[in-house]
Design a protein around this motif. Structure first.
Motif, short mmCIF file in Angstrom:
data_model
loop_
_atom_site.label_atom_id
_atom_site.label_comp_id
_atom_site.label_asym_id
_atom_site.label_seq_id
_atom_site.Cartn_x
_atom_site.Cartn_y
_atom_site.Cartn_z
N SER A 80 25.94 45.39 25.67
CA SER A 80 26.08 44.17 26.46
C SER A 80 27.52 44.11 26.96
CB SER A 80 25.74 42.94 25.63
OG SER A 80 26.54 42.88 24.48
N CYS A 81 27.68 43.70 28.19
CA CYS A 81 28.96 43.80 28.89
C CYS A 81 30.04 43.02 28.14
CB CYS A 81 28.83 43.28 30.31
SG CYS A 81 30.36 43.37 31.23
N PHE A 82 31.13 43.71 27.79
CA PHE A 82 32.19 43.04 27.04
C PHE A 82 33.17 42.34 27.99
CE2 PHE A 82 34.07 47.01 28.11
CZ PHE A 82 33.17 47.97 27.69
N ASN A 83 32.93 42.51 29.26
CA ASN A 83 33.78 41.82 30.24
C ASN A 83 33.23 40.44 30.54
OD1 ASN A 83 36.02 41.82 32.07
ND2 ASN A 83 34.54 42.00 33.73
N CYS A 84 31.92 40.35 30.75
CA CYS A 84 31.35 39.06 31.15
C CYS A 84 30.45 38.51 30.05
CB CYS A 84 30.56 39.21 32.43
SG CYS A 84 29.10 40.24 32.28
N GLY A 85 30.18 39.28 29.02
CA GLY A 85 29.32 38.81 27.95
C GLY A 85 27.84 38.84 28.31
N GLN A 145 26.53 37.94 31.55
CA GLN A 145 26.15 37.17 32.75
C GLN A 145 26.04 38.06 33.99
OE1 GLN A 145 27.38 35.49 30.27
NE2 GLN A 145 27.97 33.41 30.82
N GLY A 146 26.81 39.13 33.98
CA GLY A 146 26.85 39.98 35.16
C GLY A 146 28.20 39.89 35.83
N CYS A 147 28.81 41.06 36.07
CA CYS A 147 30.11 41.09 36.73
C CYS A 147 30.30 42.44 37.38
CB CYS A 147 31.23 40.82 35.71
SG CYS A 147 31.45 42.15 34.53
N ARG A 148 31.51 42.67 37.88
CA ARG A 148 31.79 43.92 38.57
C ARG A 148 31.66 45.12 37.63
NH1 ARG A 148 36.11 46.83 38.94
NH2 ARG A 148 37.14 45.40 37.50
N VAL A 149 32.16 44.95 36.38
CA VAL A 149 32.18 46.06 35.42
C VAL A 149 30.75 46.54 35.12
CG1 VAL A 149 32.80 46.74 33.07
CG2 VAL A 149 34.34 45.28 34.38
N CYS A 150 29.81 45.58 34.94
CA CYS A 150 28.44 45.97 34.58
C CYS A 150 27.54 46.01 35.80
CB CYS A 150 27.89 45.01 33.53
SG CYS A 150 27.89 43.29 34.06
N LYS A 151 28.12 45.98 36.99
CA LYS A 151 27.36 45.99 38.24
C LYS A 151 26.29 44.90 38.22
CE LYS A 151 27.91 50.95 38.96
NZ LYS A 151 27.20 52.12 38.46
ZN LIG Z 1 29.70 42.30 33.03
#
Ligand SMILES: [Zn+2]
Lengths: 808, 340
Positions: free
Chosen positions: B263-268, B270-276
């Motif tokens: 699970s994306c450690f940048n946005c937790g 929700q979805g962001c640039r890091v996890c596209k």
């Molecule tokens: Zn993310």
């Protein structure tokens, strides 16, 4: 694989959102890379026809078009700079008020005095991938089929009211390179019902046998060849629905016959090829390997030289196609064609891969053969194509088929134990549930007993041959996320590191502690580096492992030394004005052991310094020199528990300054070199500041490193300290003096060190003064003054005798 | 004489009290209490006194001496303290000036990540194993269920030395090597970090990169155990509130195979640039060791099972440090290296 949802819905009733469907597929191992919503953001773009093209009176590069967009009022005047417009061309027209995906609203505009009421669009402006288009349309305006009615929203014309899933398929799931099998997979995942096309039988008439013959000569490369014949062929553009299907899948419409073969390939995964029947000499199809130096002109008009590893389709006299890769120009279907022979064959993937690589030809067809197609599907696919051709009114089927199928494979029946699946997965799935999963995949399943199924796998699932493959199917359908999460109930284990791993770690920690920065460079270098290092032809570093297929000359051999990597990085940094560098690298070098053996991989460490330690408000700039780096190395040896190290002056390293280089010797074994880089080597690397560097092999350090340190009791009796300054000729080197002092001093001389070197006043030219501090001490008693003086004097005498040393 | 003594006392104590420096104090000590001081001089006249007066005057003189000495000591202490304060005041430095530069170096970020990964797995009882960078085709492919002409060889375009020797394209050959060396011993529980090579060089591919392979073969190892082990790793590496997601995938040497997302450690999530915008980041490949691989390495797949996993170190380093360009890792610009 590009999957159009509109097309997919021909085969399955879907009531999922696109995102839900994408998630289902991804979580079942058919990864959806992206969802492309075609036509998103387009409004008021319609089909139009260019009636007239006139030059712009005030601009050379612009033209003024009159465009009919189907409205009752007069044609629109539109100014464009596109080079490919001509009267009669049908084009997408963005009228005033239109929106394009990545653009502002279209407004009435004035170009050099002429009012323009809209814009003609390129494929890219409509968000369509232009790769499949002819060159002029890639640059310019997209053209629409001549039959396109006018004033229709472009989404309808181009089938842009669709969404396309980009599937990233793993190599085992080549079955999903066909829409129908994707629909089947979705059916198994969602229990949605399938609507498969009805395919008519070829008929029993043997007319075809009198018209043509098929012979497979090399049956190891072609396991099946099915042919059918269509007469009274009418080559025409395809209807819009067919064009749109192909376009959504990323293929271009050519004509009705070719489009049908491509459509069936995309639908069922079986590549088809159409020959102009009348151009096949003696109406023969012979599947064989090419003869050496045989040639063929392929569809793209290029003459290709064939070799005897390539499988071809030939007629009685000549090659007519490169099997599975590309058809021949001479037998291509053209507007003149009356009768065609359709091919639906199974070619071996490995052979197709080799041929397509050798010729640099890859196509949708060749990649499907490479990955493997359904051996049992050839007939069904060709019959489907014949149905479609008749449906389009593009020709009339000749009854009957030729089906050369030398060895039909046995059905794959796999013994499957539900308990085994649960054992491997760590699950508790009932065998009834497993049975359901297999049924949903259309796997035939016979329950032999409580814990044994006999599972027959459909021929299109070529990836399933073992029980474990069925276990994966169970896991997929059960859902990986539903499998529990546990920790292994494994035996307790102790984790170990090898001693070389521990040594490397210690080396890195020590060097970093001394201010060095670690770099990592490639294990391969360019063989040119050896020239840059000025190595003689016979230098052992030149004896290296060569890479047969390097990406470039800079990466064509495995490194035998870490020096080129450090020098390149130092040079790059210096060119970026980073002038003070302390770098090191730890990594393997590769020493050939004969061409049939793996090389010896020797762990090395190398370090480089250049420039100096930067100036601060309370310290002055300290320039690096040989002794700075040597200090680093000596501290490293000390941390690694190494004794008995000698530095022997050497002139044998042509990369180094002949007067400022030493071999590093440990227990009489040369393990490396330290020195100043030769000025000519610096020039090769375009560096104009001095660089010092050492490299050594770590393996010989292992035994010392692994030894456990032994405690020495602290001395109980007082030490006696004496200094000694001697004058010796310049050519006497310190290590000689040191060795003599140590030898004569014996066990009571517990420590000595050189604390000053002096040249100048009072010292004759050609001589130097060396001042030593000595500490004498015994473990068992206090040494008497006389004892100390005796030893001290003896050292003096010996130094005098050996080196002509005079007391100062 | 008595008056003289009292006068000395009075005058002495005033002068001592007024002394401004240790030096002056010393002068006064000599003046009053020294061998030739005033007190001594007066006492020299004792002889002229009557015998009966002598002890009285003597006592008085002693008292006066004591009192002057006390006075002197007190003043001395006071002046000492004052002098110290003064000195300390004069010794003020600018503590905001930077300290003397002490040089410390830097490990390469890939080394830092490798050490972290090794640390987590050795903590779980895995042994660190090595294998050669120049490898036999047999170990790199065949022993991993990838025979010649297998389409999976296309996935990894290789650098060849001879027809049978190549630069390893993954760290997986260490699996086969270790199992063949250990059979029939159990458990086989290793990780194998190292350099690997593929013929790819562009913005997102480097012809050399690093992987860490993991392998656990024992009695009764399950897919569920694979999930648990990877979850534990991911939480230690990326944070204790991370989740993992396994998706079916394909590797010739594992079956079932899984791609593992964290699970994306940048946005937790929700979805962001890091996890596209998916909430998930793909970080490793894994699966149950294929029975053919166990068999070829000398283990009976009916008796033992195992899992294996492999991850790209560059990818993890880029994710963890937010490095946006793979090439930075091999350019070795010291301004980049100094940041770790
Ligand atoms: Zn993310």
């Amino acid at each position: 694989m590009q999957v159009s949802l509109k097309w997919l819905k021909d085969y399955i009733d879907l009531n999922l959102s696109t995102e839900e469907l994408a998630n289902y597929l991804t979580m079942a191992g058919l990864e959806v890379d992206s969802i492309n919503k075609l036509g998103e953001g387009i409004s008021k773009v319609v089909s139009g026809e260019i009636l007239e093209v006139k030059p712009h009176p005030n601009a050379d590069k612009l033209v003024v078009c009159a465009v009919n967009v189907g409205q009752e009022n007069a044609p629109l005047t539109i100014v464009t700079g596109a080079p490919n417009v001509r009267p009669g061309m049908k084009v997408p027209v963005a009228i005033v008020g239109a929106k394009l995906p990545d653009g502002p609203q279209i407004k009435k505009a004035v170009f050099r005095g002429i009012e323009s009421y809209g814009m003609l669009c390129s494929a890219q402006e409509l968000g369509i991938d232009p790769t499949g288009l002819p060159a002029e349309e890639r640059e310019g305006i997209m053209s629409l089929p001549p039959s396109t009615p006018l004033g229709i929203p472009i989404q309808e014309v181009l089938g842009l009211d669709d969404e396309v899933l980009e599937l990233e398929l793993t190599p085992n799931r080549s079955d999903c390179l066909g829409m129908i099998n994707i629909a089947r997979e979705i059916g198994a995942l969602t229990s949605a019902s399938l609507k498969l096309p009805k395919i008519s039988h070829e008929g029993n008439n043997d007319v075809i046998d009198q018209m043509a013959s098929v012979e497979i000569v090399d049956s190891d490369l072609c396991r099946r060849y099915v042919a059918r014949i269509i007469k009274d062929v009418k080559i025409e553009p395809s209807p819009l629905w067919l064009q749109q299907r192909l376009q959504a899948a990323g293929m271009r419409s050519i004509n009705n016959i070719v489009d049908v073969t491509n459509f069936v390939m995309l639908e069922m995964g079986q590549p088809l090829h159409a020959f102009d029947y009348d151009k096949l000499e003696e109406h023969k199809i012979i599947v064989r390997r090419a003869k050496e130096n045989e040639t063929i002109v392929t569809l793209d008009g290029i003459q290709r030289k064939l070799d005897k590893d390539m499988l071809i389709i030939a007629d009685a006299t000549k090659p007519v196609a490169i099997a599975g890769v590309m058809g021949g120009f001479d037998t291509e279907v053209t507007s003149e064609t009356n009768t065609i022979l359709l091919e639906s064959a199974f070619f071996e993937g490995a052979s197709i891969r080799k041929t397509s690589r050798k010729l640099g030809l890859r196509s949708e067809a060749s990649s499907r053969f490479e990955k493997g197609i359904n051996l049992d599907g050839s007939l069904e696919a060709i019959n489907r194509a014949v149905d479609l051709i008749e449906e389009l009114g593009a020709g009339v089927a000749v009854p009957g088929k030729i089906d050369v199928f030398p060895s039909k494979p046995e059905k794959v029946v796999i013994k499957f134990r539900p308990s085994r699946a649960n054992y491997i997965l760590g699950t508790d799935i009932s065998s009834q549930q497993m049975l359901k999963y297999f049924k949903s995949l259309s796997f035939e399943c016979v329950q032999e007993n409580n814990d044994l199924f006999l599972v027959t796998v459909p021929s299109y699932r070529r990836d399933i041959t073992l029980e474990i493959d069925l276990v994966e199917e169970i896991a997929r359908l059960y859902g990986y996320s539903n499998i529990p999460t546990t920790l292994p109930q494994s035996t307790m284990t102790q984790s170990k590191k090898t001693s070389i791993q521990a040594l490397e770690e210690k080396v890195k920690n020590t060097l970093v502690g001394m201010g060095m920065k670690e770099i990592i460079t490639y294990s391969f270098i360019g063989s040119k580096s050896f020239d840059k290092l000025r190595l003689k032809d016979s230098h052992p570093w030149r004896n290296c492992i060569e890479i047969k297929n390097p990406l470039s000359d800079d990466q064509n051999v495995m490194r035998t030394t870490l020096i080129p990597g450090l020098m390149e990085i130092a040079s790059k940094n210096i060119h970026r004005r980073q002038l003070n560098l302390c770098l090191f690298e730890s990594g393997n070098v590769f020493i050939p052991q004969g061409s049939n053996h793996l090389p010896l991989e020797e762990p090395h460490i190398a370090a480089l310094v250049t420039g100096g330690l930067g100036k601060a408000w309370n310290t002055s700039f300290e320039k690096f020199d040989f002794y700075y780096l040597k200090g680093v190395l000596e501290q490293l040896f000390s941390q690694l528990n190494q004794g008995n190290i000698n530095f022997i002056p050497t002139k044998n390293y042509s990369s180094f300054h002949p007067g400022r280089t030493a071999e590093i010797v440990i227990n009489d074994e040369v393990i490396g070199v330290i020195g100043e880089i030769h000025p000519l080597v610096l020039e090769e690397y375009d560096v104009d500041q001095k660089i010092w560097l050492f490299e050594l092999n770590l393996s010989p350090l292992l035994s010392g490193f692994s030894k456990i340190k032994e405690f020495e009791p602290l001395p109980k009796y007082p030490p006696v300290e004496r200094d000694m300054a001697i004058i010796v000729p310049e050519q006497v080197i310190t290590s000689q003096v040191d060795q003599k002092i140590a030898a004569v001093g014996g066990k009571y001389l517990i420590q000595y060190h050189l604390f000053d070197i002096y040249r100048g006043e009072q010292i004759p030219k050609g001589f130097k003064s060396m001042a030593y501090n000595m500490i004498y001490q015994a473990q068992d008693r206090t040494l008497t003054d006389k004892e100390v003086s005796d030893i001290h004097n003896r050292i003096q005498q010996e130094l005098q005798a050996s080196f002509g040393a005079k007391l100062r | 004489m008595r008056e003289e003594l009292l006068k000395i006392q009075e005058q002495g104590s005033v002068e001592l009290n007024n002394a401004q420096s240790l030096e002056e104090l010393n002068q006064l000590r000599i003046k009053y209490l020294g061998k030739k001081g005033l007190l001594t001089q007066v006492l020299r006249g004792m002889g002229s006194l009557e015998a009966s007066e002598r002890p009285i005057v003597g006592q008085l003189a002693n008292e006066i001496r004591d009192s002057l000495e006390q006075c002197l000591a007190a003043k001395n202490k006071y002046l000492q303290e004052k002098a110290l304060l003064l000195r300390l005041e004069e010794e003020v430095i600018d503590v905001t000036l930077p300290g003397r530069p002490i040089k410390f170096g830097n490990k390469h970020p890939l080394t830092l990540i490798l050490e972290e990964i090794k640390g987590i797995f050795t903590g779980m009882g895995f042994t660190v194993a090595d294998g050669p960078e120049v490898e036999l085709d047999y170990y790199n492919f065949e022993a991993l269920n990838i025979p010649k002409d297998h389409p999976a060889r296309d996935m990894q375009d290789s650098f060849y030395i001879t027809d049978e020797i190549l630069l390893r394209t993954h760290t997986s050959p260490v699996q086969a090597r270790v199992m063949q060396a250990m059979t029939p011993e159990l458990p086989v529980k290793i990780i194998a970090p190292g350099k690997v090579f593929r013929r790819d060089d562009d913005a997102t591919h480097s012809p050399m990169f690093h992987q860490v392979e993991g392998l656990l073969v024992d009695n009764k190892i399950t897919f569920a155990d694979l999930k648990g082990t990877l979850l534990s790793f991911v939480r230690q590496m990326f944070g204790s509130d991370r989740q993992i997601r396994l998706r079916p995938s394909y590797f010739p040497f594992t079956e079932p195979s899984a791609e593992v997302d964290v699970s994306c450690f940048n946005c937790g999530g929700q979805g962001c640039r890091v996890c596209k915008d998916t909430g998930w980041i793909e970080i490793l490949g894994s699966g149950m060791v294929h029975p053919n691989v166990l068999q070829m390495s000398g283990y009976n797949p009916e008796q033992v099972t195992g899992f294996a996993f492999g991850m790209g170190v560059e990818r993890i380093a880029m994710l963890k440090y937010g490095i946006d360009d793979l090439r930075l890792l091999f350019e070795n610009d010291v301004r980049f290296l100094s940041q770790f």
